[in-house]
Design a protein around this motif. Structure first.
Motif, PDB file in Angstrom:
ATOM      1  N   MET A  25       0.895  -1.039  -0.204  1.00 43.46           N
ATOM      2  CA  MET A  25       0.282   0.049   0.348  1.00 43.46           C
ATOM      3  C   MET A  25       1.001   0.931  -0.072  1.00 43.46           C
ATOM      4  O   MET A  25       0.517   2.318  -0.918  1.00 43.46           O
ATOM      5  CB  MET A  25      -0.928   0.309   1.160  1.00 43.46           C
ATOM      6  CG  MET A  25      -1.426   1.248   1.541  1.00 43.46           C
ATOM      7  SD  MET A  25      -1.922   2.383   2.833  1.00 43.46           S
ATOM      8  CE  MET A  25      -0.717   2.544   3.506  1.00 43.46           C
ATOM      9  N   GLU A  26       1.931   1.321   0.678  1.00 43.24           N
ATOM     10  CA  GLU A  26       2.899   2.604   0.761  1.00 43.24           C
ATOM     11  C   GLU A  26       3.650   2.266   0.064  1.00 43.24           C
ATOM     12  O   GLU A  26       4.390   3.549  -1.169  1.00 43.24           O
ATOM     13  CB  GLU A  26       4.212   1.970   2.003  1.00 43.24           C
ATOM     14  CG  GLU A  26       3.762   2.267   3.674  1.00 43.24           C
ATOM     15  CD  GLU A  26       4.021   1.864   4.327  1.00 43.24           C
ATOM     16  OE1 GLU A  26       4.227   2.606   5.542  1.00 43.24           O
ATOM     17  OE2 GLU A  26       5.202   1.102   4.259  1.00 43.24           O
ATOM     18  N   VAL A  27       3.863   1.652  -0.858  1.00 47.74           N
ATOM     19  CA  VAL A  27       4.535   1.759  -2.520  1.00 47.74           C
ATOM     20  C   VAL A  27       3.513   2.018  -3.617  1.00 47.74           C
ATOM     21  O   VAL A  27       3.968   3.403  -3.968  1.00 47.74           O
ATOM     22  CB  VAL A  27       4.767   0.469  -2.973  1.00 47.74           C
ATOM     23  CG1 VAL A  27       5.605   0.552  -4.518  1.00 47.74           C
ATOM     24  CG2 VAL A  27       6.139  -0.111  -1.519  1.00 47.74           C
ATOM     25  N   LEU A  44      -4.994  -0.766   9.195  1.00 49.89           N
ATOM     26  CA  LEU A  44      -5.996  -2.244   9.021  1.00 49.89           C
ATOM     27  C   LEU A  44      -7.699  -1.495   9.551  1.00 49.89           C
ATOM     28  O   LEU A  44      -8.062  -2.601  10.161  1.00 49.89           O
ATOM     29  CB  LEU A  44      -5.291  -2.824  10.350  1.00 49.89           C
ATOM     30  CG  LEU A  44      -5.903  -4.042   9.651  1.00 49.89           C
ATOM     31  CD1 LEU A  44      -5.902  -4.628   8.161  1.00 49.89           C
ATOM     32  CD2 LEU A  44      -5.077  -5.158  10.694  1.00 49.89           C
ATOM     33  N   SER A  45      -8.106  -0.223   9.263  1.00 45.44           N
ATOM     34  CA  SER A  45      -9.784  -0.203   9.666  1.00 45.44           C
ATOM     35  C   SER A  45     -10.650  -0.453   8.322  1.00 45.44           C
ATOM     36  O   SER A  45     -11.340   0.544   8.326  1.00 45.44           O
ATOM     37  CB  SER A  45      -9.445   0.529  10.619  1.00 45.44           C
ATOM     38  OG  SER A  45      -9.244   1.831   9.942  1.00 45.44           O
ATOM     39  N   PRO A  63       0.871 -15.998   6.840  1.00 44.12           N
ATOM     40  CA  PRO A  63       0.026 -15.714   6.540  1.00 44.12           C
ATOM     41  C   PRO A  63      -0.998 -14.863   7.566  1.00 44.12           C
ATOM     42  O   PRO A  63      -0.155 -13.960   8.067  1.00 44.12           O
ATOM     43  CB  PRO A  63      -0.255 -16.856   7.859  1.00 44.12           C
ATOM     44  CG  PRO A  63       0.891 -17.717   8.083  1.00 44.12           C
ATOM     45  CD  PRO A  63       1.907 -16.368   8.084  1.00 44.12           C
ATOM     46  N   MET A  64      -2.225 -14.343   6.759  1.00 42.23           N
ATOM     47  CA  MET A  64      -3.030 -13.176   7.011  1.00 42.23           C
ATOM     48  C   MET A  64      -3.446 -13.294   8.866  1.00 42.23           C
ATOM     49  O   MET A  64      -3.335 -14.607   9.104  1.00 42.23           O
ATOM     50  CB  MET A  64      -4.204 -12.783   6.675  1.00 42.23           C
ATOM     51  CG  MET A  64      -5.008 -14.057   6.505  1.00 42.23           C
ATOM     52  SD  MET A  64      -6.499 -12.795   5.448  1.00 42.23           S
ATOM     53  CE  MET A  64      -5.717 -13.121   3.789  1.00 42.23           C
ATOM     54  N   GLU A  65      -2.627 -12.374   9.304  1.00 47.02           N
ATOM     55  CA  GLU A  65      -3.310 -12.025  10.573  1.00 47.02           C
ATOM     56  C   GLU A  65      -5.323 -12.427  10.785  1.00 47.02           C
ATOM     57  O   GLU A  65      -5.472 -12.397   9.611  1.00 47.02           O
ATOM     58  CB  GLU A  65      -3.085 -11.411  11.680  1.00 47.02           C
ATOM     59  CG  GLU A  65      -1.322 -10.916  11.043  1.00 47.02           C
ATOM     60  CD  GLU A  65      -1.542 -11.251  12.770  1.00 47.02           C
ATOM     61  OE1 GLU A  65      -1.431 -11.509  13.946  1.00 47.02           O
ATOM     62  OE2 GLU A  65       0.670 -12.142  12.433  1.00 47.02           O
ATOM     63  N   GLU A  66      -5.721 -12.287  12.714  1.00 42.03           N
ATOM     64  CA  GLU A  66      -6.999 -12.730  12.394  1.00 42.03           C
ATOM     65  C   GLU A  66      -7.783 -11.409  11.539  1.00 42.03           C
ATOM     66  O   GLU A  66      -8.786 -11.534  11.424  1.00 42.03           O
ATOM     67  CB  GLU A  66      -7.279 -13.190  13.608  1.00 42.03           C
ATOM     68  CG  GLU A  66      -9.116 -13.432  14.159  1.00 42.03           C
ATOM     69  CD  GLU A  66      -8.976 -13.377  15.046  1.00 42.03           C
ATOM     70  OE1 GLU A  66     -10.321 -13.325  15.581  1.00 42.03           O
ATOM     71  OE2 GLU A  66      -8.297 -13.764  16.454  1.00 42.03           O
ATOM     72  N   MET A  67      -6.651 -10.044  11.721  1.00 45.62           N
ATOM     73  CA  MET A  67      -7.792  -9.163  11.409  1.00 45.62           C
ATOM     74  C   MET A  67      -7.956  -8.747  10.502  1.00 45.62           C
ATOM     75  O   MET A  67      -9.053  -8.166   9.769  1.00 45.62           O
ATOM     76  CB  MET A  67      -7.320  -7.417  12.425  1.00 45.62           C
ATOM     77  CG  MET A  67      -7.901  -5.956  12.545  1.00 45.62           C
ATOM     78  SD  MET A  67      -9.599  -6.666  13.284  1.00 45.62           S
ATOM     79  CE  MET A  67      -9.428  -4.770  13.646  1.00 45.62           C
ATOM     80  N   CYS A  87      -2.314  -2.957   2.952  1.00 45.15           N
ATOM     81  CA  CYS A  87      -0.987  -2.621   3.942  1.00 45.15           C
ATOM     82  C   CYS A  87      -0.703  -3.505   4.697  1.00 45.15           C
ATOM     83  O   CYS A  87       0.036  -2.971   5.641  1.00 45.15           O
ATOM     84  CB  CYS A  87      -2.609  -1.269   4.710  1.00 45.15           C
ATOM     85  SG  CYS A  87      -3.658  -2.450   5.407  1.00 45.15           S
ATOM     86  N   GLN A  88      -1.018  -4.475   4.794  1.00 49.56           N
ATOM     87  CA  GLN A  88      -0.718  -5.719   5.422  1.00 49.56           C
ATOM     88  C   GLN A  88       0.556  -7.245   4.853  1.00 49.56           C
ATOM     89  O   GLN A  88       0.601  -7.866   5.517  1.00 49.56           O
ATOM     90  CB  GLN A  88      -1.176  -6.830   5.972  1.00 49.56           C
ATOM     91  CG  GLN A  88      -2.772  -5.750   6.884  1.00 49.56           C
ATOM     92  CD  GLN A  88      -1.814  -5.025   7.953  1.00 49.56           C
ATOM     93  OE1 GLN A  88      -1.330  -6.216   9.404  1.00 49.56           O
ATOM     94  NE2 GLN A  88      -2.203  -4.299   8.728  1.00 49.56           N
ATOM     95  N   VAL A  89       0.818  -6.324   3.678  1.00 51.22           N
ATOM     96  CA  VAL A  89       1.824  -6.915   2.606  1.00 51.22           C
ATOM     97  C   VAL A  89       2.558  -5.695   2.753  1.00 51.22           C
ATOM     98  O   VAL A  89       2.711  -5.068   2.490  1.00 51.22           O
ATOM     99  CB  VAL A  89       1.188  -7.614   1.472  1.00 51.22           C
ATOM    100  CG1 VAL A  89       2.114  -7.956   0.391  1.00 51.22           C
ATOM    101  CG2 VAL A  89       0.129  -8.314   1.452  1.00 51.22           C
TER     102      VAL A  89
END
Length: 106
Positions: A25-27, A44-45, A63-67, A87-89
């Motif tokens: 996402m930042e990229v 993450l919202s 692996p992705m987190e629960e949120m 945003c999480q990768v």
């Protein structure tokens, strides 16, 4: 340095250099890549940075987190098995990533 290859839902491709540790996402935001809204700025919202990760790259990611898993149920375009929130990768040194943006984020 690694790169992220963004493909739009229409098939347009854009390749961008990325530093290890940056989120996809930042990229995208730093380089004006269309298709990533990122309303929450990576907190993450919101799920407006939804992407589809290329199958070949998916196995390289943690692996992705629960949120993140929960947030993906609220995307504008239906979630797929290769859906992630950009945003999480995180970019890792020496690994290029290929992602496709959905038709819409909102």
């Amino acid at each position: 340095m690694s790169k992220v290859v963004f493909t739009s839902a229409a098939g347009d491709t854009r390749e961008v250099e990325a530093a290890a540790g940056d989120s996809v996402m930042e990229v995208a935001m730093r380089n004006g890549v269309p298709g990533i809204v990122a309303e929450c700025g990576g907190s993450l919202s919101c799920a407006t940075c939804h992407v589809f990760v290329a199958e070949a790259d998916l196995a390289e990611l943690p692996p992705m987190e629960e949120m993140e898993d929960e947030m993906l149920w609220g995307t504008a375009v239906d979630r797929q098995p290769n859906s992630r929130l950009s945003c999480q990768v995180r970019v890792t040194d020496g690994h290029d990533l290929h992602v496709t943006t959905p038709e819409t984020q909102i």
